[in-house]
Design a protein around this motif. Structure first.
Motif, mmCIF file in Angstrom:
data_model
loop_
_atom_site.group_PDB
_atom_site.id
_atom_site.type_symbol
_atom_site.label_atom_id
_atom_site.label_comp_id
_atom_site.label_asym_id
_atom_site.label_seq_id
_atom_site.Cartn_x
_atom_site.Cartn_y
_atom_site.Cartn_z
ATOM 1 N N LYS A 1 0.846 -1.203 0.000
ATOM 2 C CA LYS A 1 0.000 0.000 0.000
ATOM 3 C C LYS A 1 0.876 1.246 0.000
ATOM 4 N N MET A 2 2.002 1.202 0.732
ATOM 5 C CA MET A 2 2.942 2.319 0.757
ATOM 6 C C MET A 2 3.494 2.576 -0.655
ATOM 7 N N VAL A 3 3.874 1.502 -1.368
ATOM 8 C CA VAL A 3 4.401 1.668 -2.724
ATOM 9 C C VAL A 3 3.286 2.122 -3.670
ATOM 10 N N HIS A 4 2.095 1.587 -3.484
ATOM 11 C CA HIS A 4 0.934 2.055 -4.266
ATOM 12 C C HIS A 4 0.821 3.571 -4.154
ATOM 13 N N ASN A 5 0.896 4.090 -2.938
ATOM 14 C CA ASN A 5 0.762 5.530 -2.740
ATOM 15 C C ASN A 5 1.920 6.289 -3.357
ATOM 16 N N SER A 6 3.097 5.682 -3.367
ATOM 17 C CA SER A 6 4.256 6.323 -3.983
ATOM 18 C C SER A 6 4.050 6.459 -5.491
ATOM 19 N N ASP B 1 -1.666 26.652 -4.111
ATOM 20 C CA ASP B 1 -0.743 25.693 -4.709
ATOM 21 C C ASP B 1 0.333 25.244 -3.709
ATOM 22 N N GLN B 2 -0.130 24.634 -2.634
ATOM 23 C CA GLN B 2 0.743 24.002 -1.649
ATOM 24 C C GLN B 2 0.229 22.585 -1.436
ATOM 25 N N ALA B 3 0.976 21.596 -1.916
ATOM 26 C CA ALA B 3 0.505 20.208 -1.888
ATOM 27 C C ALA B 3 0.785 19.564 -0.538
ATOM 28 N N GLY B 4 -0.218 18.876 -0.014
ATOM 29 C CA GLY B 4 -0.057 18.174 1.248
ATOM 30 C C GLY B 4 0.383 16.736 1.034
ATOM 31 N N GLN B 5 0.792 16.087 2.112
ATOM 32 C CA GLN B 5 1.158 14.668 2.064
ATOM 33 C C GLN B 5 1.071 14.093 3.474
ATOM 34 N N LYS B 6 0.853 12.758 3.547
ATOM 35 C CA LYS B 6 0.643 12.113 4.835
ATOM 36 C C LYS B 6 1.756 11.149 5.230
ATOM 37 N N GLY B 7 2.795 11.029 4.422
ATOM 38 C CA GLY B 7 3.945 10.250 4.873
ATOM 39 C C GLY B 7 4.281 9.022 4.073
ATOM 40 N N THR B 8 3.307 8.412 3.393
ATOM 41 C CA THR B 8 3.600 7.154 2.720
ATOM 42 C C THR B 8 4.601 7.325 1.582
ATOM 43 N N GLY B 9 4.546 8.458 0.886
ATOM 44 C CA GLY B 9 5.516 8.702 -0.181
ATOM 45 C C GLY B 9 6.928 8.798 0.356
ATOM 46 N N ALA B 10 7.088 9.513 1.473
ATOM 47 C CA ALA B 10 8.416 9.647 2.091
ATOM 48 C C ALA B 10 8.911 8.306 2.623
ATOM 49 N N TRP B 11 7.987 7.485 3.172
ATOM 50 C CA TRP B 11 8.388 6.152 3.657
ATOM 51 C C TRP B 11 8.933 5.309 2.496
ATOM 52 N N SER B 12 8.314 5.397 1.345
ATOM 53 C CA SER B 12 8.794 4.649 0.179
ATOM 54 C C SER B 12 10.197 5.084 -0.201
ATOM 55 N N LEU B 13 10.429 6.394 -0.155
ATOM 56 C CA LEU B 13 11.742 6.924 -0.507
ATOM 57 C C LEU B 13 12.811 6.425 0.459
ATOM 58 N N THR B 14 12.540 6.495 1.760
ATOM 59 C CA THR B 14 13.544 6.034 2.736
ATOM 60 C C THR B 14 13.771 4.531 2.620
ATOM 61 N N THR B 15 12.709 3.778 2.290
ATOM 62 C CA THR B 15 12.868 2.332 2.102
ATOM 63 C C THR B 15 13.719 2.047 0.870
ATOM 64 N N ALA B 16 13.500 2.805 -0.206
ATOM 65 C CA ALA B 16 14.309 2.630 -1.408
ATOM 66 C C ALA B 16 15.783 2.921 -1.115
ATOM 67 N N LEU B 17 16.048 3.971 -0.350
ATOM 68 C CA LEU B 17 17.432 4.283 0.022
ATOM 69 C C LEU B 17 18.035 3.169 0.865
ATOM 70 N N GLU B 18 17.229 2.617 1.791
ATOM 71 C CA GLU B 18 17.709 1.539 2.653
ATOM 72 C C GLU B 18 18.120 0.314 1.846
ATOM 73 N N TYR B 19 17.353 0.004 0.793
ATOM 74 C CA TYR B 19 17.627 -1.194 0.003
ATOM 75 C C TYR B 19 18.438 -0.900 -1.263
ATOM 76 N N GLY B 20 18.879 0.344 -1.441
ATOM 77 C CA GLY B 20 19.708 0.692 -2.592
ATOM 78 C C GLY B 20 18.976 0.604 -3.919
ATOM 79 N N VAL B 21 17.685 0.905 -3.914
ATOM 80 C CA VAL B 21 16.881 0.831 -5.140
ATOM 81 C C VAL B 21 16.771 2.213 -5.759
ATOM 82 N N PRO B 22 17.143 2.389 -7.047
ATOM 83 C CA PRO B 22 16.988 3.695 -7.701
ATOM 84 C C PRO B 22 15.532 4.136 -7.668
ATOM 85 N N TYR B 23 15.281 5.382 -7.242
ATOM 86 C CA TYR B 23 13.899 5.789 -7.002
ATOM 87 C C TYR B 23 13.650 7.238 -7.409
#
Length: 631
Positions: free
Chosen positions: A349-354, A420-442
């Motif tokens: 679901k986190m990646v879906h949101n990303s 024009d100020q976009a909100g976010q709830k965290g799932t996109g950022a979680w995907s990014l940190t997970t990609a960095l953790e696993y060395g996946v280009p993102y």
């Protein structure tokens, strides 16, 4: 929930049974329709049935009740004159009986008024003589209106005998919508919302008050009473904010639960938190499902895409209920599947949101360039998107963007009034940190997150636009000549976004031995969820672990035909003053992925120069590491 309405002919079994079925959202069956032709012929000639005649009829009714029990229940109208008949129909300990009783003269008058019914009024005395008074169930007088009888029957079922099949904690937008969805699909639901004086009072009861047609719901503010109302083993869906609130709710629930009870977290929790909770609940012999739910308010109410992970036995407990309330794919199959162990449900679901972030940003970039670069009106942009949506580019996000571009408030485009100020709830950022953790280009999806962050500094952006005298430069080329390239570039940008997301899912799945089924994941994302699209339908059919994503049929062709168009469009946009973070990151990512000889050799030389980090050589296939003294 199985309910049998009994009584002699003419008492109104069918009328009450039909009304109960409508209010409880359960199928209705009339026992009269289960008689074999021989029985109907016999009764039509005025002859009563004997016990031998009734045997095939009772067996057919019992079979239907057992089948209905597996699918959630039913209401049956059946005379059930003798205790032996009722015993044959007692297929479940929780079966509820409502016995209709009334004066013979009243019943006689009703039977005489009936038209075209094979049961003749003269047989009433035979039925009354056969009737054996039951000592159980609810005895309901027919000497009142059908509406009064319905209310009395519902009151009995609700207060005295009905155990709810599911409990939902949290009556926010999603919790309320899912609860109503469950109730509408025939699943009796208990609703719970905490009591906070002056802030949250009577919230669950308000849901009942606003939806009086749903008689298969109960409301609670007391947690113990809420749990006591549920059938065991209990099945509880939490729809509350992620983070500390989930742990706090579990702390309150655990002392009141029994071994084997199931708790579901249907919010957007971080998957690592979910894995910790799965382990905790497992140690207590409790079942826990971290479950992604996508579709927003409308999806939750009418049919979301559902992604449960965690305890497999727990999933089996609610698989039927989740299948009923989920969206359906184009073949009619529920858009729900058991994803895998641990926190895998919340992970996907986190990646879906990303991916969702990336898709939204690409559309925003195109809207901006078309409106303020090419000078298109909102109606023109909507028309372009509408045309794209009729073919292989169809998607939910493209569809709603088409609508947004036409929506006016007081005669003016509402879009232009939105800050024009976009909100976010965290799932996109979680995907990014997970990609960095696993060395996946993102980078493309990372830029979607970053773009929302950049949008937040509105005042600074205003100041800088004056300081640096920035404005959009009108595109001089004709729109008609660019439209095919715009379409091609958009198609490829979407492919890249999905490839990045699926790449992260595959890497983490392999690392954690989750064995995720990506065809099935893509299938449940073909309807109900926010990123449903024609592209997802293609992925669900053609994804293969032995084939690179970019090489899939229908994808490979877009990579070949679209990369020049995407590069040109990004160049055009940037040259004319438009930020295009996701589309530009997308073409850079793609070119990096398909370039045989990259610039990374310079990086390796630099690393070895200043840090003696070593490098490998092309002319030595052994994989040996070298170090050079560069000065």
């Amino acid at each position: 929930m199985l309910i049998i309405v009994t009584g002699v002919s003419g008492t109104g079994k069918t009328t009450l049974g039909t009304a109960l079925s409508e209010r409880l959202h359960l199928p209705f069956f009339d026992a009269d329709h289960f008689h074999p032709k021989e029985n109907i012929d016999k009764m039509s000639q005025g002859f009563p049935l004997n016990d031998e005649d009734r045997q095939p009829w009772l067996k057919a009714l019992a079979a239907q009740l057992r089948e209905s029990e597996l699918s959630g229940g039913a209401v049956l109208a059946c005379s059930s004159l003798k205790e032996s008949y009722r015993k044959e129909l007692s297929v479940d300990d929780n079966l509820r009986w409502i016995h209709l009783k009334g004066d013979r003269d009243l019943i006689w008058a009703r039977m005489q008024a009936r038209q075209n019914h094979y049961m003749k009024a003269g047989m009433l005395d035979s039925q009354i003589a056969t009737w054996e008074e039951p000592s159980y169930g609810y005895h309901l007088s027919i000497d009142q209106s059908p509406e009064e009888m319905l209310d009395e029957a519902l009151d009995y079922l609700k207060k005295e005998s009905m155990k709810m099949k599911m409990g939902v904690i949290g009556m926010g937008v999603m919790g309320k919508s899912l609860a109503l969805n469950l109730a509408e699909k025939g699943v009796p639901v208990s609703l719970y919302n905490r009591f906070v004086k002056g802030q949250e009072e009577g919230v669950a009861q308000q849901v009942l008050d606003e939806n009086p047609d749903f008689a298969n719901m109960q409301a609670f503010e007391d947690l113990k009473l809420f749990l006591d109302s549920l059938e065991k083993p209990r099945k509880i869906l939490m729809m509350i904010p992620a983070g500390e609130a989930i742990d706090a709710q579990l702390d309150s629930l655990i002392p009141l639960l029994d071994a084997g009870d199931l708790v579901i977290d249907g919010g957007n929790s971080f998957y690592k938190d979910s894995e910790r909770r799965v382990a905790r609940m497992d140690q207590l012999n409790l079942r826990f499902l971290p479950m992604g739910v996508s579709g927003g308010e409308e999806g939750a109410r009418k049919g979301p895409s559902i992604m449960p992970g965690g305890n497999a036995e727990g999933y089996e407990m609610v698989a039927d209920f989740l299948g009923r309330i989920s969206a359906k794919d184009k073949e009619g199959r529920p858009c729900v599947t058991y994803v895998g162990p641990g926190g895998s449900g919340h992970f996907i679901k986190m990646v879906h949101n990303s991916i969702e972030y990336g898709e939204m940003q690409v559309l925003a970039e195109l809207v901006h360039l078309l409106r303020f670069g090419f000078g298109c009106s909102p109606e023109q942009v909507s028309g372009i998107f509408s045309d794209w949506g009729k073919g292989e580019l169809k998607s939910y996000l493209l569809e709603i963007t088409t609508d947004i571009l036409l929506f006016k408030e007081d005669g003016e485009l509402l879009l232009d009034k939105i800050l024009d100020q976009a909100g976010q709830k965290g799932t996109g950022a979680w995907s990014l940190t997970t990609a960095l953790e696993y060395g996946v280009p993102y980078s493309p999806l990372a830029e979607a997150v970053n773009a929302r962050g950049v949008s937040g500094g509105k005042e600074l952006r205003r100041a800088f636009s004056k300081t640096f005298e920035h404005s959009f430069i009108p595109v001089q080329a004709s729109l008609e000549s660019w439209l095919p390239k715009l379409k091609s570039a958009y198609a490829l940008a979407r492919v890249i976004n999905h490839e990045v997301g699926f790449g992260l899912m595959k890497t983490v799945s392999d690392s954690k031995n989750w064995n995720l089924n990506f065809n099935e994941i893509a299938r449940i994302w073909t309807n109900g969820c926010i990123i449903r699209s024609g592209l997802m339908e293609n992925i669900s059919v053609h994804y293969s672990p032995s084939l690179e994503f970019f090489e899939m049929p229908g994808v490979k062709e877009q990579v070949i035909s679209g990369r020049k168009d995407l590069a040109e469009l990004v160049g055009l946009g940037i040259a004319h003053g438009f930020a295009m973070p996701v589309m530009s990151a997308g073409i850079n990512y793609l070119l990096g992925r398909i370039t045989a000889e990259s610039s990374a050799s310079v990086i390796q030389a630099q690393r070895d120069y200043f840090g003696a980090h070593t490098y490998q050589r092309k002319d030595d296939p052994s994989g040996k590491f070298y170090h050079t003294k560069w000065t």
